[in-house]
Design a protein around this motif. Structure first.
Motif, PDB file in Angstrom:
ATOM      1  N   LEU A   1       0.842  -1.195   0.000  1.00 22.56           N
ATOM      2  CA  LEU A   1       0.000   0.000   0.000  1.00 22.56           C
ATOM      3  C   LEU A   1       0.876   1.243   0.000  1.00 22.56           C
ATOM      4  O   LEU A   1       2.075   1.189   0.259  1.00 22.56           O
ATOM      5  CB  LEU A   1      -0.874   0.004   1.260  1.00 22.56           C
ATOM      6  CG  LEU A   1      -1.921  -1.104   1.387  1.00 22.56           C
ATOM      7  CD1 LEU A   1      -2.685  -0.933   2.701  1.00 22.56           C
ATOM      8  CD2 LEU A   1      -2.880  -1.088   0.196  1.00 22.56           C
ATOM      9  N   ASP A   2       0.235   2.375  -0.257  1.00 17.65           N
ATOM     10  CA  ASP A   2       0.921   3.653  -0.136  1.00 17.65           C
ATOM     11  C   ASP A   2       1.429   3.805   1.300  1.00 17.65           C
ATOM     12  O   ASP A   2       0.699   3.506   2.245  1.00 17.65           O
ATOM     13  CB  ASP A   2      -0.056   4.789  -0.486  1.00 17.65           C
ATOM     14  CG  ASP A   2      -0.434   4.752  -1.960  1.00 17.65           C
ATOM     15  OD1 ASP A   2       0.321   5.291  -2.764  1.00 17.65           O
ATOM     16  OD2 ASP A   2      -1.462   4.125  -2.299  1.00 17.65           O
ATOM     17  N   ARG A   3       2.678   4.265   1.429  1.00 16.11           N
ATOM     18  CA  ARG A   3       3.330   4.508   2.736  1.00 16.11           C
ATOM     19  C   ARG A   3       3.588   3.218   3.515  1.00 16.11           C
ATOM     20  O   ARG A   3       3.690   3.240   4.737  1.00 16.11           O
ATOM     21  CB  ARG A   3       2.519   5.478   3.635  1.00 16.11           C
ATOM     22  CG  ARG A   3       1.949   6.705   2.939  1.00 16.11           C
ATOM     23  CD  ARG A   3       2.975   7.668   2.432  1.00 16.11           C
ATOM     24  NE  ARG A   3       2.377   8.456   1.351  1.00 16.11           N
ATOM     25  CZ  ARG A   3       2.953   9.467   0.751  1.00 16.11           C
ATOM     26  NH1 ARG A   3       4.162   9.850   1.103  1.00 16.11           N
ATOM     27  NH2 ARG A   3       2.366  10.105  -0.225  1.00 16.11           N
ATOM     28  N   SER A   4       3.700   2.102   2.803  1.00 14.61           N
ATOM     29  CA  SER A   4       4.019   0.853   3.508  1.00 14.61           C
ATOM     30  C   SER A   4       5.522   0.714   3.743  1.00 14.61           C
ATOM     31  O   SER A   4       5.957  -0.211   4.432  1.00 14.61           O
ATOM     32  CB  SER A   4       3.486  -0.351   2.726  1.00 14.61           C
ATOM     33  OG  SER A   4       3.980  -0.348   1.397  1.00 14.61           O
TER      34      SER A   4
ATOM     35  N   SER B   1      -1.956  12.667   0.197  1.00 18.44           N
ATOM     36  CA  SER B   1      -1.660  13.729  -0.764  1.00 18.44           C
ATOM     37  C   SER B   1      -2.128  13.397  -2.184  1.00 18.44           C
ATOM     38  O   SER B   1      -2.292  14.298  -2.991  1.00 18.44           O
ATOM     39  CB  SER B   1      -0.162  14.041  -0.749  1.00 18.44           C
ATOM     40  OG  SER B   1       0.564  12.889  -1.086  1.00 18.44           O
ATOM     41  N   GLU B   2      -2.341  12.129  -2.487  1.00 17.80           N
ATOM     42  CA  GLU B   2      -2.711  11.794  -3.866  1.00 17.80           C
ATOM     43  C   GLU B   2      -4.025  11.018  -3.984  1.00 17.80           C
ATOM     44  O   GLU B   2      -4.592  10.567  -3.011  1.00 17.80           O
ATOM     45  CB  GLU B   2      -1.562  11.029  -4.542  1.00 17.80           C
ATOM     46  CG  GLU B   2      -0.399  11.968  -4.846  1.00 17.80           C
ATOM     47  CD  GLU B   2       0.578  11.414  -5.847  1.00 17.80           C
ATOM     48  OE1 GLU B   2       1.229  12.211  -6.534  1.00 17.80           O
ATOM     49  OE2 GLU B   2       0.687  10.171  -5.946  1.00 17.80           O
ATOM     50  N   ARG B   3      -4.447  10.888  -5.224  1.00 20.62           N
ATOM     51  CA  ARG B   3      -5.754  10.357  -5.582  1.00 20.62           C
ATOM     52  C   ARG B   3      -6.197   9.113  -4.817  1.00 20.62           C
ATOM     53  O   ARG B   3      -7.311   9.050  -4.324  1.00 20.62           O
ATOM     54  CB  ARG B   3      -5.778  10.066  -7.082  1.00 20.62           C
ATOM     55  CG  ARG B   3      -7.091   9.465  -7.586  1.00 20.62           C
ATOM     56  CD  ARG B   3      -7.037   9.267  -9.079  1.00 20.62           C
ATOM     57  NE  ARG B   3      -7.103  10.531  -9.777  1.00 20.62           N
ATOM     58  CZ  ARG B   3      -8.223  11.078 -10.248  1.00 20.62           C
ATOM     59  NH1 ARG B   3      -9.378  10.456 -10.093  1.00 20.62           N
ATOM     60  NH2 ARG B   3      -8.186  12.226 -10.870  1.00 20.62           N
ATOM     61  N   TYR B   4      -5.338   8.105  -4.758  1.00 20.84           N
ATOM     62  CA  TYR B   4      -5.770   6.827  -4.181  1.00 20.84           C
ATOM     63  C   TYR B   4      -5.605   6.762  -2.670  1.00 20.84           C
ATOM     64  O   TYR B   4      -5.892   5.754  -2.061  1.00 20.84           O
ATOM     65  CB  TYR B   4      -4.970   5.688  -4.813  1.00 20.84           C
ATOM     66  CG  TYR B   4      -5.205   5.472  -6.296  1.00 20.84           C
ATOM     67  CD1 TYR B   4      -6.489   5.481  -6.832  1.00 20.84           C
ATOM     68  CD2 TYR B   4      -4.133   5.222  -7.154  1.00 20.84           C
ATOM     69  CE1 TYR B   4      -6.697   5.267  -8.182  1.00 20.84           C
ATOM     70  CE2 TYR B   4      -4.334   4.998  -8.507  1.00 20.84           C
ATOM     71  CZ  TYR B   4      -5.616   5.025  -9.019  1.00 20.84           C
ATOM     72  OH  TYR B   4      -5.814   4.801 -10.349  1.00 20.84           O
ATOM     73  N   GLU B   5      -5.097   7.859  -2.095  1.00 19.38           N
ATOM     74  CA  GLU B   5      -4.724   7.797  -0.684  1.00 19.38           C
ATOM     75  C   GLU B   5      -5.869   8.177   0.250  1.00 19.38           C
ATOM     76  O   GLU B   5      -5.829   9.214   0.908  1.00 19.38           O
ATOM     77  CB  GLU B   5      -3.466   8.638  -0.445  1.00 19.38           C
ATOM     78  CG  GLU B   5      -2.289   8.084  -1.232  1.00 19.38           C
ATOM     79  CD  GLU B   5      -0.978   8.819  -0.983  1.00 19.38           C
ATOM     80  OE1 GLU B   5      -0.536   8.866   0.174  1.00 19.38           O
ATOM     81  OE2 GLU B   5      -0.414   9.349  -1.945  1.00 19.38           O
ATOM     82  N   THR B   6      -6.886   7.320   0.249  1.00 15.84           N
ATOM     83  CA  THR B   6      -7.929   7.422   1.256  1.00 15.84           C
ATOM     84  C   THR B   6      -7.976   6.076   1.966  1.00 15.84           C
ATOM     85  O   THR B   6      -7.647   5.043   1.376  1.00 15.84           O
ATOM     86  CB  THR B   6      -9.324   7.696   0.642  1.00 15.84           C
ATOM     87  OG1 THR B   6      -9.714   6.553  -0.145  1.00 15.84           O
ATOM     88  CG2 THR B   6      -9.313   8.937  -0.257  1.00 15.84           C
TER      89      THR B   6
HETATM   90 NA    NA Z   1       1.597   7.249  -3.293  1.00 11.40          NA
END
Ligand code: NA
Ligand code: ADP
Ligand code: DGP
Ligand code: NA
Length: 257
Positions: free
Chosen positions: A14-17, A181-186
């Motif tokens: 995932l993002d930030r993993s 900060s970006e589109r998929y980051e919820t």
């Molecule tokens: Na990202």
């Protein structure tokens, strides 16, 4: 050509993993031994295709169909429908087309790096890669898109020797610096993506219990690491998996099927 080709290690998650962090640490560890290694990150936002992807990712987290600038205008071929139903039809088509179009751009961004990747591997250079095919499938399938359709454009790409899936819990990754900060980051979307990664994990070759990766396999080996551990202990296990990878000859790659 070198006697042995370079190794291809991929970080997914995932993002930030912690992918960028671990990519950097593995790269340093390999180079410290005097072996050549290069880093690649996908999407590669520096190419022409990558710039389109970057614009898309920096856009709002709303569905792509809700803003004009993300739209790829299409001609409706059905000219005999009345204006109102044509409008509705076109809006629906656009929202489906947008997701597919962006999916194909991400894939094209991987394809445009293939010649380079092949050259580096064949000349004995290791590749440490931050995201690739599995992100491509997981993020699009999380939108509800069809698995086989999502997989198809990536079939034929060189596959990694080892996939390191950094498994982080969502409470933690979404609290890390920079998240959102970006589109998929919820939080909601990331939990859908995690489910898709877990499906991919089930389909992959499991890590062998004795920590040895010398099994003969037709596809990449997948290891899942608890990414809530300290940066240092994650890096240590990654390096030990790297050490147990088999040598291969130039031209002898896994191909994504
Ligand atoms: Na990202
Ligand atoms: P990614 O590339 O997957 O988005 P990063 O490597 O950029 O993730 O890490 C995101 C943030 O979390 C950074 O601030 C980084 O320093 C931090 N971080 C990375 N790994 C860990 C870890 N194991 N524990 C705590 N924080 C971490
Ligand atoms: P980063 O890894 O931080 O550069 O972020 C890139 C974002 O794009 C991240 O949210 C994951 C997503 N992503 C990466 N590859 C693909 C892909 O092939 N398809 C889709 N739909 N999203 C991807
Ligand atoms: Na990253």
């Amino acid at each position: 050509m070198a006697a042995k080709r370079g190794k291809f290690i991929l970080f997914e998650g995932l993002d930030r993993s912690g992918k960028s962090t671990q990519t950097r640490l593995l790269l340093n560890a390999i180079r410290q031994r005097g072996k050549q290694a290069e880093q690649l990150s996908f999407p590669d936002r520096k190419t022409l295709i990558g710039k389109l992807i970057g614009d898309y990712l920096r856009g709002s987290s709303k569905p792509a169909s809700s803003e004009g600038k993300d739209k790829i205008q299409i001609e409706n071929s059905e000219t005999l429908v009345d204006e109102k139903s044509k409008d509705i039809k076109q809006t629906e088509n656009e929202s489906v087309l947008d997701d597919k179009a962006i999916h194909l751009l991400f894939s094209a961004n991987r394809w445009e790096k293939q010649t380079l990747m092949r050259k580096l591997l064949d000349s004995g250079v290791d590749l440490v890669v931050d995201r690739y095919i599995y992100s491509g499938i997981a993020f699009s399938c999380a939108k509800g898109m069809d698995f086989d359709w999502c997989k198809a454009p990536d079939v034929g790409l060189i596959a990694p020797d080892l996939v390191v899936f950094l498994n982080v819990n969502i409470e933690e990754s979404t609290a890390r610096e920079g998240f959102g900060s970006e589109r998929y980051e919820t939080r909601q979307f990331q939990s859908l993506v995690l489910k898709q990664f877990q499906k991919l994990e089930k389909m992959a070759v499991p890590q062998s219990s004795n920590h040895s990766l010398d099994v003969v396999s037709q596809q990449p080996l997948w290891i899942t690491i608890n990414a809530s551990q300290s940066i240092d202990s994650i890096s240590k296990s990654v390096i030990s998996y790297y050490n147990s990878l088999q040598d291969k000859s130039p031209g002898d790659y896994f191909i994504f099927k």
